[in-house]
Motif scaffolding. Structure first.
Motif: not given
Length: 243
Positions: A8-9, A11-13, A162-163, A167, A232
């Motif tokens: 899940e984390m 996904e932001d990268y 949407r990043v 990142r 991270t």
């Protein structure tokens, strides 16, 4: 506290790869065709030395800048013919050695951002089966107002997926592409495996702002792993879970 980033984390990268020279070994093909056609056209020497540093720009730009540098002339019809020859040959270029294995080992979402057009990139990814890593996450020069070295195509990828740009980690082999990614505020890994003068090219990419340069795709997963761990704050890198 020590921790490992979870899916899940991550996904932001985002990992963004150039196409020509990073996924497929097409830059040498493009250089050979451009130089050969211009030598036939101008019957001169010194063309290769001008063309080589321009690889990574769109073919029309390479041709126009080469003509200007050498005080030669080239008309639009000649440009169109050479562009078509480069495109036809480059679409059949072999994959960069180790790229499929490297992509499989990196547990980030992946996108492709190219200075070529959408049809060409689609054909390359379908033929090599690298499309399994990228899906529809493909961004090309004909989708944005300005090609590389402008940041447009990289910013479009970040915005659509949407990043945040900071990142995103980008794999680039050209001066134009690295300039674009750095301008977009992204971290750049410079691939020099296809360069004729690796030391010189490494210096160019480093001066532009590449975080690291490397010469074989087997090094790529480790470089991305280190970046993810730093970004991270993790002390243990994520294990691979496929594309």
């Amino acid at each position: 506290m020590d921790y490992t980033p979870n899916d899940e984390m991550l996904e932001d990268y985002l990992m963004i790869c150039d196409c020509d020279g990073v996924l497929v070994d097409s830059e040498a093909i493009a250089e050979r065709i451009i130089v050969s056609r211009l030598e036939d056209l101008w019957h001169g020497s010194g063309i290769q030395e001008v063309v080589r540093p321009l690889l990574g720009f769109r073919t029309g730009t390479v041709l126009a800048r080469t003509a200007a540098t050498l005080s030669r002339s080239i008309d639009q019809s000649q440009i169109v013919v050479i562009e078509a020859a480069v495109r036809a040959a480059a679409v059949s270029a072999p994959m960069i050695e180790g790229i499929a294995e490297a992509l499989s080992a990196i547990p980030l979402r992946k996108a492709c951002a190219s200075n070529s057009n959408a049809e060409y990139v689609r054909d390359v990814l379908d033929r090599t089966k690298l499309v399994r890593f990228f899906g529809e996450r493909r961004f090309t020069a004909d989708m944005v107002p300005n090609p590389k070295p402008a940041a447009d195509v990289y910013l479009a990828a970040a915005r659509r997926l949407r990043v945040a740009p900071e990142r995103c980690i980008v794999v680039e082999d050209s001066v134009a592409g690295a300039t674009a990614a750095v301008s977009a505020g992204m971290t750049v890994l410079g691939y020099i495996g296809g360069a004729h003068s690796r030391h010189e090219h490494a210096n160019k990419l480093t001066r532009i702002g590449a975080r690291n340069v490397f010469d074989h795709m087997k090094q790529l997963p480790g470089l991305v792993e280190t970046w993810v761990r730093t970004a991270t704050g993790a002390t243990t890198a994520p294990s691979s879970n496929g594309p």
